[in-house]
Design a protein around this motif. Structure first.
Motif, PDB file in Angstrom:
ATOM      1  N   LEU A  26      36.123  41.730  38.228  1.00 37.31           N
ATOM      2  CA  LEU A  26      36.553  41.011  39.422  1.00 37.31           C
ATOM      3  C   LEU A  26      37.886  40.295  39.236  1.00 37.31           C
ATOM      4  N   ALA A  27      38.258  40.002  38.017  1.00 33.32           N
ATOM      5  CA  ALA A  27      39.439  39.179  37.764  1.00 33.32           C
ATOM      6  C   ALA A  27      40.711  39.735  38.401  1.00 33.32           C
ATOM      7  N   PRO A  28      41.018  41.045  38.315  1.00 33.31           N
ATOM      8  CA  PRO A  28      42.288  41.525  38.893  1.00 33.31           C
ATOM      9  C   PRO A  28      42.391  41.335  40.397  1.00 33.31           C
ATOM     10  N   ALA A  29      41.261  41.303  41.102  1.00 33.91           N
ATOM     11  CA  ALA A  29      41.282  41.183  42.560  1.00 33.91           C
ATOM     12  C   ALA A  29      40.998  39.773  43.048  1.00 33.91           C
ATOM     13  N   ALA A  30      40.777  38.844  42.129  1.00 32.79           N
ATOM     14  CA  ALA A  30      40.312  37.511  42.534  1.00 32.79           C
ATOM     15  C   ALA A  30      41.283  36.827  43.489  1.00 32.79           C
ATOM     16  N   ASP A  31      42.559  36.774  43.148  1.00 36.81           N
ATOM     17  CA  ASP A  31      43.513  36.062  43.994  1.00 36.81           C
ATOM     18  C   ASP A  31      43.717  36.772  45.325  1.00 36.81           C
ATOM     19  N   ASP A  32      43.781  38.108  45.305  1.00 39.15           N
ATOM     20  CA  ASP A  32      43.960  38.856  46.552  1.00 39.15           C
ATOM     21  C   ASP A  32      42.806  38.623  47.515  1.00 39.15           C
ATOM     22  N   LEU A  85      39.188  34.519  45.715  1.00 40.11           N
ATOM     23  CA  LEU A  85      38.018  34.200  44.902  1.00 40.11           C
ATOM     24  C   LEU A  85      38.382  33.299  43.730  1.00 40.11           C
ATOM     25  N   THR A  86      37.446  32.467  43.360  1.00 38.58           N
ATOM     26  CA  THR A  86      37.361  31.930  42.007  1.00 38.58           C
ATOM     27  C   THR A  86      36.136  32.565  41.378  1.00 38.58           C
ATOM     28  N   VAL A  87      36.329  33.288  40.289  1.00 44.11           N
ATOM     29  CA  VAL A  87      35.242  33.989  39.606  1.00 44.11           C
ATOM     30  C   VAL A  87      34.865  33.184  38.376  1.00 44.11           C
ATOM     31  N   ARG A  88      33.589  32.847  38.271  1.00 37.15           N
ATOM     32  CA  ARG A  88      33.131  32.056  37.129  1.00 37.15           C
ATOM     33  C   ARG A  88      31.980  32.772  36.422  1.00 37.15           C
ATOM     34  N   VAL A  89      32.052  32.787  35.114  1.00 36.50           N
ATOM     35  CA  VAL A  89      30.888  33.141  34.307  1.00 36.50           C
ATOM     36  C   VAL A  89      30.191  31.839  33.952  1.00 36.50           C
TER      37      VAL A  89
END
Length: 405
Positions: free
Chosen positions: A138-144, A147-151
């Motif tokens: 998910l990290a590469p698309a998070a800003d587009d 999103l804030t992606v958290r583990v």
């Protein structure tokens, strides 16, 4: 290769790594560029993710003692550019690692505690590694996608309710969507996880010589035995989805001494929290009967944390089915089988959540030594990676459609 889900027609293309990307259902946007980037991100760190799973499996740690696992997770995610907070909420083996700056917070949960004596017989090594793989995807698309992606590394799922403690202490106040995936003996998008709680039981009696003056004693072990008999008779009247199981941990040390102390640990499960409260009252009466019959003094201590039943979000489940791994094969009766209990159930009562189970080719169910062996096989690792990609694609679909209004 297993057949596709009933009623599901796979429309797919393949990435440079050979991973099939479903084209989705007609009339829905597919966000294929973001999904391709997700696949590439997982492929780039595949070996690191697999090594993480194997390392956790090789050094099993019990609940609240998962120091190595939490550190290894944090190191891998920090190396991938995540901002890592170790030991949040006064939980030394918890972890929160975040990337992206969007307002929509997606939490991917990692578990990494093991079981006493049989190690990772629930496959939490795969859950931890799968959470990392999902977040990396998910990290590469998070800003587009805003999103804030958290583990979220949550300790002590087996016994201590790390997710509940994190919730109570405010770590999840901004969470908008939660997900994780669990290994099992079969595939299931919406598994049945029921509510659960437990009791620590103690009877205190009075020691005496078993031949010289047994009449002066109060047999604590007899109180436990009578309670277990009452529970065995109660089982005839339990409703579907209700379970009572326990182990006696102390009941005397010599046959010629009347036992003055008996202890046990009991687990209780029911379809939901109200049913669990009713079942707990009925089982408590059984323990009280043992005390009444023998004269022993009863002490009951409920678990500090009880688990709520899992509520799978229907929209997320439908999207996951659209993005199901190529090997996915869900038995028709899988959603109706009771899989167990999880503190992720409490999370699912607060935010939209998804917790699929992915089969790892084990011939036995979880909490068996054979399942621990299966959780360290290449087959299990490939199933974990495929499921992680599908979870990431599900989030991409959800966030992408939300951004389109």
């Amino acid at each position: 290769m297993a057949a596709a889900l009933p009623g599901y027609t796979r429309r797919e293309e393949r990435t440079a790594e050979g991973t099939a990307i479903p084209r989705g259902n007609p009339g829905r946007p597919t966000f294929r560029p973001a999904k391709k980037r997700a696949c590439a991100a997982v492929a780039a760190r595949r070996d690191d993710v697999v090594r993480l799973s194997r390392a956790i499996h090789a050094e099993p740690e019990l609940g609240f003692e998962e120091h190595n696992a939490a550190r290894w997770l944090g190191d891998l995610l920090a190396d991938a550019g995540f901002a890592v907070t170790a030991g949040p909420c006064d939980l030394p083996t918890a972890l929160i690692a975040a990337t992206g700056g969007g307002p929509f917070v997606v939490d991917v949960f990692a578990e990494y505690d093991a079981l006493p004596g049989i190690g990772h017989a629930c496959g939490h090594n795969l859950i931890a590694a799968g959470a990392v793989a999902t977040a990396l995807a998910l990290a590469p698309a998070a800003d587009d996608l805003g999103l804030t992606v958290r583990v979220v590394g949550a300790p002590a799922e087996e016994t201590g309710g790390g997710k509940v403690l994190l919730m109570e202490r405010g770590a999840l106040r901004d969470t908008r969507l939660a997900l994780m995936a669990h290994p099992g003996p079969y595939d299931c998008v919406t598994p049945c996880f029921v509510a659960a709680g437990g009791l620590e039981v103690r009877y205190d009696g009075r020691e005496a010589h078993a031949a010289l003056n047994p009449f002066d004693g109060i047999n604590a072990a007899d109180g436990m035995h009578l309670a277990q008999t009452a529970i065995a008779l109660l089982r005839q009247h339990l409703r579907p989805g209700e379970f009572v199981h326990g182990v006696v941990t102390e009941a005397g040390s010599a046959p010629n001494v009347i036992p003055s102390v008996a202890r046990a640990t009991y687990g209780l499960r029911a379809p939901d929290l109200p049913a669990l409260a009713e079942l707990t009252a009925r089982v408590t009466a059984c323990f009280e009967a043992g005390a009444l019959a023998t004269g022993a003094r009863l002490g009951l201590t409920p678990d500090a944390v009880s688990y709520a039943e899992l509520r799978s979000d229907p929209a997320l489940a439908e999207s996951f089915r659209d993005n199901a791994p190529a090997m996915w094969a869900e038995p028709a009766d899988a959603p109706s089988r009771v899989f167990g209990s999880t503190d992720f159930g409490d999370v699912s009562h607060v935010v939209p959540a998804l917790h699929p189970v992915f089969g790892i080719g084990a011939s036995v169910a979880n909490h068996h030594p054979g399942f621990a062996a299966a959780a360290a096989t290449p087959h299990a690792e490939e199933a974990m990676l495929a499921t992680a990609r599908s979870l990431a694609w599900t989030v991409i679909d959800h966030a992408g459609r939300r951004s389109l209004g």
